[in-house]
Structure formats: structure tokens, C-alpha cells
Design an enzyme around this catalytic site. Structure first.
Site, mmCIF file in Angstrom:
data_model
loop_
_atom_site.group_PDB
_atom_site.id
_atom_site.type_symbol
_atom_site.label_atom_id
_atom_site.label_comp_id
_atom_site.label_asym_id
_atom_site.label_seq_id
_atom_site.Cartn_x
_atom_site.Cartn_y
_atom_site.Cartn_z
ATOM 1 C CD GLU A 268 -1.913 1.919 2.237
ATOM 2 O OE1 GLU A 268 -1.396 2.998 1.913
ATOM 3 O OE2 GLU A 268 -2.307 1.661 3.377
ATOM 4 C CB CYS A 305 -2.151 6.061 3.244
ATOM 5 S SG CYS A 305 -3.003 5.173 4.522
HETATM 6 P P1 NAP Z 1 9.578 3.314 3.777
HETATM 7 O O1 NAP Z 1 10.803 4.116 3.685
HETATM 8 O O2 NAP Z 1 9.035 2.789 2.498
HETATM 9 O O3 NAP Z 1 9.875 2.105 4.777
HETATM 10 C C1 NAP Z 1 8.883 1.140 5.093
HETATM 11 C C2 NAP Z 1 9.578 -0.145 5.503
HETATM 12 O O4 NAP Z 1 10.186 -0.755 4.373
HETATM 13 C C3 NAP Z 1 10.678 0.050 6.507
HETATM 14 O O5 NAP Z 1 10.687 -1.059 7.375
HETATM 15 C C4 NAP Z 1 11.924 0.062 5.652
HETATM 16 O O6 NAP Z 1 13.057 -0.385 6.346
HETATM 17 C C5 NAP Z 1 11.581 -0.919 4.569
HETATM 18 N N1 NAP Z 1 12.229 -0.603 3.297
HETATM 19 C C6 NAP Z 1 11.990 0.484 2.535
HETATM 20 N N2 NAP Z 1 12.727 0.428 1.409
HETATM 21 C C7 NAP Z 1 13.433 -0.717 1.475
HETATM 22 C C8 NAP Z 1 14.389 -1.332 0.608
HETATM 23 N N3 NAP Z 1 14.735 -0.754 -0.549
HETATM 24 N N4 NAP Z 1 14.937 -2.501 0.982
HETATM 25 C C9 NAP Z 1 14.585 -3.067 2.148
HETATM 26 N N5 NAP Z 1 13.703 -2.532 3.013
HETATM 27 C C10 NAP Z 1 13.124 -1.372 2.690
HETATM 28 O O7 NAP Z 1 8.395 4.092 4.458
HETATM 29 P P2 NAP Z 1 8.367 4.929 5.825
HETATM 30 O O8 NAP Z 1 9.686 4.891 6.506
HETATM 31 O O9 NAP Z 1 7.201 4.472 6.556
HETATM 32 O O10 NAP Z 1 8.077 6.399 5.365
HETATM 33 C C11 NAP Z 1 8.821 7.057 4.372
HETATM 34 C C12 NAP Z 1 7.850 7.720 3.395
HETATM 35 O O11 NAP Z 1 6.863 6.772 2.993
HETATM 36 C C13 NAP Z 1 7.033 8.854 3.954
HETATM 37 O O12 NAP Z 1 7.701 10.078 3.931
HETATM 38 C C14 NAP Z 1 5.842 8.828 3.035
HETATM 39 O O13 NAP Z 1 6.103 9.545 1.866
HETATM 40 C C15 NAP Z 1 5.647 7.411 2.696
HETATM 41 N N6 NAP Z 1 4.578 6.714 3.468
HETATM 42 C C16 NAP Z 1 3.418 6.441 2.858
HETATM 43 C C17 NAP Z 1 2.424 5.774 3.544
HETATM 44 C C18 NAP Z 1 1.142 5.436 2.906
HETATM 45 O O14 NAP Z 1 0.265 4.983 3.612
HETATM 46 N N7 NAP Z 1 0.986 5.585 1.633
HETATM 47 C C19 NAP Z 1 2.603 5.383 4.860
HETATM 48 C C20 NAP Z 1 3.805 5.656 5.465
HETATM 49 C C21 NAP Z 1 4.783 6.320 4.739
HETATM 50 P P3 NAP Z 1 14.019 0.638 7.113
HETATM 51 O O15 NAP Z 1 13.186 1.337 8.130
HETATM 52 O O16 NAP Z 1 15.035 -0.266 7.715
HETATM 53 O O17 NAP Z 1 14.564 1.539 6.093
#
Ligand code: NAP
Length: 507
Positions: A268, A305
């Protein structure tokens, strides 16, 4: 409640198949307030152990009765409630979310677990089908065919940063997978490792109380990217539930597709959740719509989201009133703490990107982990020419898109990428245009709503929280509501199986 008084020092370990396991390396939490704590960094070796334990548990757990699994889900809910104050205390410090929000989210989390318990007790989700044998059929007899949905295997869950309870360790993905009969390996989010640890303690206690196999749940704390990568690539993992960024989700989705045995990745991801203000509704209640939008946009510092980031409105006097009312309401909003330092930085970058391309209505300068609202406006032709204006900026940022006609409103709808939600504000005399828009929007969004705001997702049977890419990586699924269980099931046809051999749910 004074959250700071009740906080206990976390032990910082992973939970692997019923045992707390320390690592040699640690990382420090980065709370919005309060003390930093040390947590063991996840490793590829621990991922492997957890996945093997999950596979071992699958043999027994996938054949537990629905009643036994329902009891287990209810026990998790009870154990979370038993730790309510401790969860709220560390959760508020780690995330910066207010006490009331954490309490509400806890209720949603336990409610979700109990809803799944009720759902599997009823058993409709099995979608039982039976084509009785026709031994005398010519030219060939028909065999006895029975179909039900069976659990898919061990599931990997990536906890979301913005819902530290309801979309995290014991959140919707975990509840749906456990309800289906699938063991779960959670990769904890490093934004709230202490909250995750207490919730894992609750699940451990529920496993012990109900006699479930220990490998049915493991939590590997984060700290390094290779944990997530190893988890989605592990051959024993059969599906992934993920909530997070488009870039992270896409990277993990691609890894799932590249495996020798590709597996479904239920991500998502991003959504701007457009709102369409139809002409008569705007003329009748421009101020009310502006005030309502501002409230929805700033809820939880815009870190939902379903945050409605774009409002499409026909240029004219009513649109001017709408923008003015939104502006006034947003100017009254106070600064809010964002979930992580990285998110606050990403929000500032998103606002700067917008400021270069659209006309500022409110342009604020947020410091550190704080966020103040920003509002911009742009003409439809400009928006249509620049795809970057339709990308999600996570935080309290709104963009007004001015169209010059109802037809151009439909053009905007047609140009949208996949969305979690799309909203129409309409009156009776807007019906004709609403019909045209609905025909487009139902192809774009998982949920279309009228005269409301999309923030606040009901956990219910009819809910769809998903949508075409990039809202999700699997347009046929939802990550909220009872239908989300289908992600972790697959249909199996049982042909001519004798009663004594048949799965219990068919016997
Ligand atoms: P994220 O950076 O996508 O991380 C989510 C999870 O996935 C974390 O456990 C992260 O691990 C892991 N992950 C991400 N990229 C990875 C990769 N290339 N390889 C391995 N593991 C990976 O999301 P977030 O930290 O929750 O938030 C960052 C951004 O996501 C926000 O600024 C926002 O733009 C967006 N977001 C969107 C929603 C939505 O509902 N659409 C919700 C939350 C966030 P690590 O923590 O170890 O990096």
C-alpha cells in the site's frame, strides 16, 4: 495520563519463535521526545531462523480450527489491552503522536483482531463451492469437486511508520494473515521499535496462553536494509504485506517478482486522494468545504495515506471563497511533530518542489521534526503538463487545481494515477457531472466517496483500502477490512477426496 511517568526501558531484543534474541550490533531509537533506547539490529541469519520457524509452524497452524485461531486473535487483543498504558507511554514518545491518537489506534487494533476472529468463526471467507459428482453424465462422468480457500504459507509483514499499532506489529496485515492460518514474520519499523517490542510481548503471551506453535510469530527489529531484502527474498515466505513509500515498496515488489518463485507483494504505497468540488456544491458551501478540507489535511500532521492532497475546483467567485476559507483555517493550525526526522525533511523538500511549480497560498518554514501546513494553487493546464504535481507529499500540504469547465474536471480525473480514494463534493444539481466523474473515478480509486473527507478508514466488511498502482501494487486487494484476508489465501479444489481425508472445513 502522563505518558513519561510509566515508561520502562525496553530490552531491545528480537522475538524469534518464542525466544527473545539479542544481536551483537545495536541501533538507537530516535524518539520525538524522551530517552533514546538501544535495540538489536536485525540480521539475515535471524530472518532465516524466523522463516524456518514459521514454515515449521505452518504445518500445524494451517490446520488449527477456525475457532482456535479466533481464540488466539482475541487473546492477542486482550494481551495488548493488558499493556495499554505501557504501549501508549512509549508510543507517544517514539512517534510524537498524541495520547488520544495512540489510545484510539489501540482500540482500532484490538477491534480489528476481534473482527477477524468473528469473521473466521462465521466461515464465509472460505467461499466453499461444491459441484456434486455426476457419475452417469455422458459422454464423461463429472467428478466430485469441492473448493475452499486455504492459507498461502508464511507471510512477511513490514510495519508502517504512520500507524505504529493498527498497521504495524499486530496490525491489519498480521491479523489478516494469522486469521487465514499463516504464520507471520514482521520486520519492525525503526521509527517505533519500543512500541513494537511491547506488542510482540503481547503476541508471545497470547501464543503461550492458547498453545499455538511458537514459530507462528516472529519480530525482527530493523536497523539495516538487508533485513527487509532478505525477508522478501526468503524462499519460505509466500506473500508480503507492506505499507510505506512508493520507492521502498516498488524496490521490494521488484525483488518479489524477480525471485525464482515470484510471490505476491501487497504494497500500500502513495496516493494524493483527489477531491472534486462540483460547481453547485462549491457555490452553496465554499467556506464549509474549505474549513473541512483544512481539518482533514492537518489531521495527524497530514501523515495519513488517505490525506486529501488535491482539491479540483472550477475557477470563479466560489473557488476564491473556498481557497480563502481553506487558507484562514490552515493559518490557525499549529505546528505538529512528524513521525521521523526523515519524514519532516521529505515534507520540506516536497513543499520546496511545489513552490517552484505552483503559486503559494501559504508557504511556511518548518524547523526540525515540526511541520506547518502549506497550500498552493495551479491551473489545470499546468497540472496536466507536469506529472510531478500529482505526486504525494506526505504531510499537511494541499494543492488547489483550477479548472475552467466541468469537461476539464473530467480531464483531470482521467489523468490521475491510481488512488486509494477519490472524493466528490456535490449537490443534487451536480448529478449529471457526478455521474460522468464516477465512471472515471471508479477506475482510478479503491474507494469513491461523496460529501465527506477520506481520512478515517472504517474497518468493515465492505471497506476497500487499495487501488490501482501506485496506490497499491495489487489492484484486486484491500489492506483494511475483512476482505483483506483474501490476500493470504489461495483457492484449492479437492476432487473426489474421501470424507475421512477431506480438510475439516469441507468435511
Ligand atoms: P519506507 O521508507 O518505504 O519504509 C517502510 C519499511 O520498508 C521500513 O521497514 C523500511 O526499512 C523498509 N524498506 C523500505 N525500502 C526498502 C528497501 N529498498 N529494501 C529493504 N527494506 C526497505 O516508508 P516509511 O519509513 O514508513 O516512510 C517514508 C515515506 O513513505 C514517507 O515520507 C511517506 O512519503 C511514505 N509513506 C506512505 C504511507 C502510505 O500509507 N501511503 C505510509 C507511510 C509512509 P528501514 O526502516 O530499515 O529503512
Amino acid at each position: 495520563m502522563d505518558a513519561s511517568k510509566t515508561i520502562a526501558t525496553p530490552h531491545g531484543n528480537h522475538l524469534v519463535a518464542g525466544e527473545w534474541v539479542a544481536g551483537s550490533e545495536t541501533f538507537e531509537s530516535d524518539p520525538a521526545s524522551g530517552p533514546r533506547f538501544s535495540f538489536s539490529v536485525g540480521t539475515v541469519e535471524l530472518v532465516d531462523r524466523a522463516c524456518h520457524a514459521a514454515e515449521d509452524a505452518f504445518a500445524g497452524y494451517s490446520h488449527t480450527s477456525r475457532a482456535a485461531r479466533a481464540d488466539f486473535l482475541e487473546a492477542i487483543a486482550d494481551q495488548i489491552e493488558a499493556r495499554a498504558d505501557a504501549i501508549t507511554a512509549i508510543g507517544t514518545q517514539e512517534t510524537g503522536l498524541p495520547v488520544a491518537r495512540l489510545q484510539g489506534e489501540r482500540g482500532r487494533t484490538t477491534g480489528q483482531l476481534r473482527l477477524f476472529a468473528q469473521h473466521i468463526r462465521e466461515g464465509d471467507y472460505l467461499d466453499r463451492r461444491h459441484d456434486a459428482a455426476l457419475p452417469d453424465r455422458q459422454p464423461l462422468p463429472r467428478p466430485d469437486l469441492r473448493m475452499i480457500q486455504r492459507p498461502i504459507g508464511p507471510v512477511a509483514v513490514f510495519g508502517a511508520s504512520n500507524f505504529p499499532l493498527a498497521f504495524s506489529v499486530a496490525g491489519g496485515d498480521t491479523a489478516a494473515a494469522l486469521a487465514a492460518g499463516c504464520p507471520v514474520v514482521v520486520k519492525g519499523h525503526s521509527a517505533h521499535p519500543g512500541t513494537g517490542e511491547i506488542v510482540a510481548e503481547a503476541i508471545k503471551a497470547a501464543i503461550e496462553a492458547t498453545g499455538m506453535p511458537k514459530g507462528v510469530f516472529s519480530l525482527i527489529q530493523g536497523g539495516k536494509r538487508d533485513v527487509g531484502t532478505a525477508l522478501v527474498q526468503h524462499p519460505l515466505i509466500k506473500a508480503v504485506g507492506f505499507t510505506g513509500s512508493l520507492s521502498g515498496g516498488r524496490a521490494l515488489f521488484d525483488l518479489c517478482a524477480q525471485r525464482d518463485e515470484p510471490i505476491p507483494f501487497f504494497g500500500e504505497l502513495g496516493s494524493v486522494n483527489p477531491m472534486f468540488l462540483l460547481p453547485q456544491a462549491t457555490a452553496a458551501r465554499a467556506e464549509e468545504l474549505g474549513v473541512g478540507w483544512a481539518a482533514s489535511l492537518t489531521m495527524g500532521a497530514g501523515q495519513f495515506c488517505t490525506n486529501p492532497g488535491i482539491a479540483v475546483v472550477q475557477a470563479g467567485a466560489a473557488a476564491v471563497k473556498f481557497v480563502q476559507a481553506t487558507r484562514e483555517a490552515l493559518l490557525k493550525a499549529s505546528s505538529q511533530v512528524m513521525l521521523t526526522t526523515g519524514m519532516a525533511a521529505a515534507y520540506r523538500e516536497g513543499a520546496a518542489h511545489m513552490a517552484d511549480r505552483a503559486e503559494p497560498v501559504i508557504s511556511t518554514d518548518s524547523k526540525g521534526r515540526e511541520a506547518l501546513p502549506n497550500l498552493y494553487k495551479v491551473d489545470a493546464s499546468r497540472w496536466l503538463a507536469d506529472p510531478s504535481l500529482s505526486e504525494e507529499v506526505f504531510g499537511p500540504l494541499g494543492l488547489v487545481v483550477h479548472v475552467d469547465s466541468p469537461d476539464q474536471m473530467v480531464d483531470i480525473a482521467k489523468a490521475l494515477k491510481g488512488q486509494l480514494t477519490a472524493t466528490m463534493h456535490m449537490d443534487d444539481s451536480d448529478t449529471e457531472l457526478a455521474r460522468q466523474l464516477l465512471a472515471v473515478l471508479e477506475r482510478k480509486a479503491g474507494r469513491v466517496l461523496v460529501n465527506g473527507f477520506p481520512t478515517g478508514v472504517e474497518v468493515a466488511d465492505a471497506m476497500v483500502h487499495g487501488g490501482p498502482y501506485p496506490a497499491s501494487t495489487n489492484f484486486g486487494a484491500t489492506s483494511v477490512g475483512t476482505l483483506s484476508i483474501r490476500r493470504f489465501l489461495r483457492p484449492v479444489c479437492f476432487q473426489n477426496i474421501p470424507q475421512g481425508v477431506m480438510p475439516d472445513d469441507l468435511a
